[in-house]
Structure formats: C-alpha cells, structure tokens
Design a protein around this motif. Structure first.
Motif, PDB file in Angstrom:
ATOM      1  N   THR A 112       0.804  -1.214   0.000  1.00 12.64           N
ATOM      2  CA  THR A 112       0.000   0.000   0.000  1.00 12.64           C
ATOM      3  C   THR A 112       0.843   1.273   0.000  1.00 12.64           C
ATOM      4  O   THR A 112       0.520   2.243  -0.680  1.00 12.64           O
ATOM      5  N   ARG A 113       1.925   1.283   0.754  1.00 14.04           N
ATOM      6  CA  ARG A 113       2.710   2.510   0.900  1.00 14.04           C
ATOM      7  C   ARG A 113       3.291   2.982  -0.431  1.00 14.04           C
ATOM      8  O   ARG A 113       3.464   4.189  -0.649  1.00 14.04           O
ATOM      9  N   SER A 114       3.597   2.064  -1.326  1.00 14.10           N
ATOM     10  CA  SER A 114       4.213   2.453  -2.600  1.00 14.10           C
ATOM     11  C   SER A 114       3.249   3.209  -3.506  1.00 14.10           C
ATOM     12  O   SER A 114       3.668   3.803  -4.512  1.00 14.10           O
ATOM     13  N   LEU A 115       1.957   3.215  -3.180  1.00 17.80           N
ATOM     14  CA  LEU A 115       0.966   3.860  -4.039  1.00 17.80           C
ATOM     15  C   LEU A 115       0.973   5.377  -3.926  1.00 17.80           C
ATOM     16  O   LEU A 115       0.363   6.055  -4.754  1.00 17.80           O
ATOM     17  N   ALA A 116       1.614   5.945  -2.891  1.00 16.50           N
ATOM     18  CA  ALA A 116       1.597   7.397  -2.707  1.00 16.50           C
ATOM     19  C   ALA A 116       2.130   8.113  -3.950  1.00 16.50           C
ATOM     20  O   ALA A 116       1.506   9.057  -4.457  1.00 16.50           O
ATOM     21  N   TRP A 117       3.289   7.670  -4.451  1.00 15.95           N
ATOM     22  CA  TRP A 117       3.901   8.311  -5.617  1.00 15.95           C
ATOM     23  C   TRP A 117       2.979   8.256  -6.834  1.00 15.95           C
ATOM     24  O   TRP A 117       2.770   9.257  -7.520  1.00 15.95           O
ATOM     25  N   TYR A 118       2.399   7.094  -7.092  1.00 12.01           N
ATOM     26  CA  TYR A 118       1.599   6.906  -8.311  1.00 12.01           C
ATOM     27  C   TYR A 118       0.245   7.594  -8.227  1.00 12.01           C
ATOM     28  O   TYR A 118      -0.241   8.150  -9.214  1.00 12.01           O
ATOM     29  N   SER A 119      -0.388   7.577  -7.055  1.00 11.20           N
ATOM     30  CA  SER A 119      -1.656   8.294  -6.911  1.00 11.20           C
ATOM     31  C   SER A 119      -1.418   9.795  -7.010  1.00 11.20           C
ATOM     32  O   SER A 119      -2.233  10.542  -7.581  1.00 11.20           O
ATOM     33  N   GLY A 120      -0.284  10.269  -6.456  1.00 10.76           N
ATOM     34  CA  GLY A 120       0.037  11.679  -6.595  1.00 10.76           C
ATOM     35  C   GLY A 120       0.258  12.081  -8.042  1.00 10.76           C
ATOM     36  O   GLY A 120      -0.213  13.134  -8.493  1.00 10.76           O
ATOM     37  N   LEU A 121       0.969  11.236  -8.809  1.00  7.56           N
ATOM     38  CA  LEU A 121       1.180  11.509 -10.230  1.00  7.56           C
ATOM     39  C   LEU A 121      -0.139  11.542 -10.996  1.00  7.56           C
ATOM     40  O   LEU A 121      -0.368  12.411 -11.837  1.00  7.56           O
ATOM     41  N   GLU A 161       4.935  14.291  -2.950  1.00  2.76           N
ATOM     42  CA  GLU A 161       6.131  14.594  -2.173  1.00  2.76           C
ATOM     43  C   GLU A 161       6.506  13.434  -1.265  1.00  2.76           C
ATOM     44  O   GLU A 161       7.677  13.058  -1.174  1.00  2.76           O
ATOM     45  N   ASP A 162       5.504  12.856  -0.607  1.00  2.00           N
ATOM     46  CA  ASP A 162       5.750  11.726   0.284  1.00  2.00           C
ATOM     47  C   ASP A 162       6.276  10.529  -0.502  1.00  2.00           C
ATOM     48  O   ASP A 162       7.226   9.859  -0.091  1.00  2.00           O
ATOM     49  N   GLY A 163       5.666  10.240  -1.643  1.00  2.00           N
ATOM     50  CA  GLY A 163       6.109   9.119  -2.469  1.00  2.00           C
ATOM     51  C   GLY A 163       7.525   9.301  -2.972  1.00  2.00           C
ATOM     52  O   GLY A 163       8.324   8.357  -2.990  1.00  2.00           O
ATOM     53  N   TYR A 164       7.857  10.532  -3.379  1.00  2.00           N
ATOM     54  CA  TYR A 164       9.217  10.815  -3.853  1.00  2.00           C
ATOM     55  C   TYR A 164      10.229  10.581  -2.737  1.00  2.00           C
ATOM     56  O   TYR A 164      11.294   9.986  -2.954  1.00  2.00           O
ATOM     57  N   GLU A 165       9.920  11.025  -1.516  1.00  2.00           N
ATOM     58  CA  GLU A 165      10.818  10.829  -0.380  1.00  2.00           C
ATOM     59  C   GLU A 165      10.997   9.342  -0.074  1.00  2.00           C
ATOM     60  O   GLU A 165      12.104   8.879   0.222  1.00  2.00           O
ATOM     61  N   GLN A 166       9.903   8.586  -0.156  1.00  2.00           N
ATOM     62  CA  GLN A 166       9.991   7.157   0.127  1.00  2.00           C
ATOM     63  C   GLN A 166      10.844   6.431  -0.910  1.00  2.00           C
ATOM     64  O   GLN A 166      11.643   5.545  -0.558  1.00  2.00           O
TER      65      GLN A 166
END
Length: 377
Positions: free
Chosen positions: A23-32, A49-54
């Motif tokens: 689930t955590r890896s979805l931050a970058w893609y949902s943000g995009l 921003e959170d996904g990029y940092e992760q």
C-alpha cells in the motif's frame, strides 16, 4: 497506511527497506495520477512529495546494500530477483515520463544486480537457497528475470559497459517471460541488442572468490561450467529481510548440492518456524544449553499448524539467537585458494558461548577445509 488504521487481512505495508510492493508504494503513483487535475490538488501534491521521499529512501537503502558488489534488500533470491526490482524500474520509468529526467543514472547500483545474479547462479539455473527460499528445486525464479535484465540493459548499457557483458550473457541463458505483472514494460525498452545475447561471453578474469560484505555472503567457484565446484559462506551482513539464524553456514555444489541449506516454508505449518529458519537447518554450529528458550521468527512463538498438525512451541535446537550478529575476521583470495573466517560468538546466548569462530578454506578444484574454534561452558 502511515498507521492511522490497522492493516486489513493480508494487506502489505512493506516499506522502503523491504520489497515496497504494498500500500505505501501507491503514494507516488496516486500523486502523479491526480496532480493538477483539480480534484484534490493539495492531497495529490502531499502524496507526490511523500512518495518521492519514500522512493529516495528505498534507492539509498538498496544502493548501500549493493555497495560495489551488487545485491538488493534481501539475500533471498525469490524476493531479490522476483518482485523487488519492480520498485526501481517502475519509479525510473514514471519519473522520466513525468519530468523528462532519467533519474536512473543517479543510481548505478541497479546495474550491479547482474553481477549478483552471476555469483549466485549455479549450473542449470539453480542457486544456493539463502534465507526464505522454498528449496523445492532451488531453481532461480526466472519468470521476470529476463525482463529485469532487459531493464538493466535499457537503463545502463551505456553507463556501465562492464556490467553489460554479464547482463547479455545471462539474457542468453533465459527465455522471455510468458506473462508479466506489468505487461506494458516491454514497450518502454529501447536499445536492447537481442542479437548479441547468444554470442555474449562472460567478462574474463573472474576471481576465485568474492566477499559481498553488505549481503553477508562469500561466493567461491572453480569456474563457471557444469563440472566446476561452487560454494557460499554466510558471515556478517546488514539486511534483516528474510534472514535466518544461519551465521557461519556453508553450502557446497558440484554436480548437485553436496551440503544443503535445508527445510522449506509450508504455510500453514509449524515446520517454517520450528526448523526451516533455525540454525539446525543449516551447516552451522550448535551449542546445547538445557532450558534455553529460542527466539521467535516472523514474530510468532508458535506457528499456525497445518490440518492435523499439533501446535508445538519452538524447540531448543542449540542454535543462534540473532540474525544480524556475526563479524568477518578475514577474507583472502588468489588463484591458489580462497579463505574466509568469521566470528559468531554474539549470535548465541551469552551464558553458553565465549567463542564461536569458523575458518573456511577452498582449494580448487574441489577441496575444502573447515576449522571451528568453540569455547563453551
């Protein structure tokens, strides 16, 4: 996914220091996907921003693990060569699509994965079976491996020519995937030279042995052919993911496995917790202390029993208590021999051992010397 709720059944919250395919890896893609769409712009920007940092945390972690040798977030190949590489490649493609910048060039460690595959590979596409591998056939999981190597060639053939030869040689030993988790990935790859795969040769001058400090492994081989002798010695390492209580363990291979990493991982079944991960399942040193309570694995003192199986507690196998504990004492290799020594004293209960040291010598083509120094009350 940051912890504001409990995970639902079988939800994967793996973070940047593991496979990062939950689930955590979805931050970058949902943000995009939602950035600038006028739907939830502030939330999309926060996710981006959170996904990029992760992802930068993941790349830094795996880059440190690979070092100058190659590797991934785990020494268990059924993870490191299967689902794990998708994190890097999908991020590289999506970042370039969004920004026009090829961020892969900042992370050349990914190219070294080909070298790690090469040292792990045994005749017939087998491997040594480190960590949480299933050990059914000890075949390297090749379903996605051709595509992973093709991605390495796509991103790094020009930047890292010394790894391109190994990548192409390995590609010549594999069939293309019959299915893929991301079927569109093939259409993004350019500049691969498939005509070179079957004529590619291994880089000349491979040493007799190599110590991969961060992965906690020393590989030894008399050559790269079916009649050669291969060995792996486990010592040190920094990676907790899918790591067993197996310090100073060795595996030998010549025309088949001669000294094994044993057991498998049936789920449900207590075998996984009571034997497979334990020191007794490996060619390591056992020191019995009556009444010692052995540690859990995967956080379970008693595994989930299979149907008709009794839920027994973890037995006292006389083994180790820590998965990250041993210290390399020496490593030397030349054309005549390979030598490694390791200290696993702190891996055991302090009341039962004052010294646990193993020295391991490989004399090609097929002789080994194992010398243990153990001081115990």
């Amino acid at each position: 996914y940051r912890g504001t709720r409990e995970p639902f059944e079988r939800e994967n919250w793996s973070g940047p220091n593991s496979g990062f395919y939950g689930t955590r890896s979805l931050a970058w893609y949902s943000g995009l996907a939602l950035y600038g769409e006028g739907i939830a712009d502030s939330l999309a920007e926060a996710y981006l921003e959170d996904g990029y940092e992760q992802y930068n945390e993941l790349l830094s972690y795996r880059g440190a693990a690979a070092g100058d040798d190659g590797g991934s977030a785990s020494a268990a190949l059924n993870y490191a060569l299967a689902a794990y590489p998708w994190a890097e490649f999908n991020f590289f493609h999506s970042y370039r699509s969004a920004t026009g910048d090829d961020i892969s060039q900042r992370w050349p460690y990914v190219a070294r994965l080909a070298g790690y595959i090469l040292w792990n590979r045994l005749p017939g596409g087998r491997h040594f079976g480190s960590g949480d591998d299933y050990h059914i056939t000890n075949q390297i999981r090749t379903g996605a491996l051709h595509l992973h190597l093709s991605q390495i060639e796509h991103f790094y053939a020009g930047l890292k020519p010394e790894y391109a030869a190994a990548t192409r040689w390995l590609l010549g030993t594999l069939e293309r995937e019959r299915r893929s988790s991301f079927p569109w990935a093939r259409f993004l790859l350019t500049g691969t030279g498939e005509e070179d795969y079957y004529t590619a040769e291994l880089p000349p001058g491979m040493p007799l042995a190599r110590h991969l400090e961060n992965m906690g492994q020393v590989f030894m081989r008399s050559g790269s052919d079916i009649d050669d002798t291969y060995a792996m010695f486990t010592v040190g390492g920094k990676l907790p993911q899918h790591k067993h209580y197996d310090h100073l363990h060795f595996t030998l291979y010549r025309h088949g496995h001669q000294a094994l990493d044993t057991g498998s991982r049936p789920e449900p079944g207590i075998h996984l917790y009571n034997y497979y991960c334990r020191t007794i399942a490996h060619n390591s040193i056992l020191i019995h202390m009556p009444g010692e309570e052995m540690p859990s694995y995967w956080g379970k003192k008693i595994g989930v029993p299979a149907e008709g199986e009794e839920a027994l507690p973890v037995p006292n196998d006389g083994g180790q208590r820590e998965t990250l504990c041993s210290v390399p004492l020496a490593f030397e290799t030349n054309e005549h021999f390979a030598y490694v020594a390791g200290d696993a004293t702190t891996c055991y209960h302090p009341d039962k051992s004052e010294q646990v040291v193993r020295q391991f010598v490989f004399l090609p083509p097929d002789f080994f010397v194992v010398f243990d120094r153990v001081r115990s009350d």
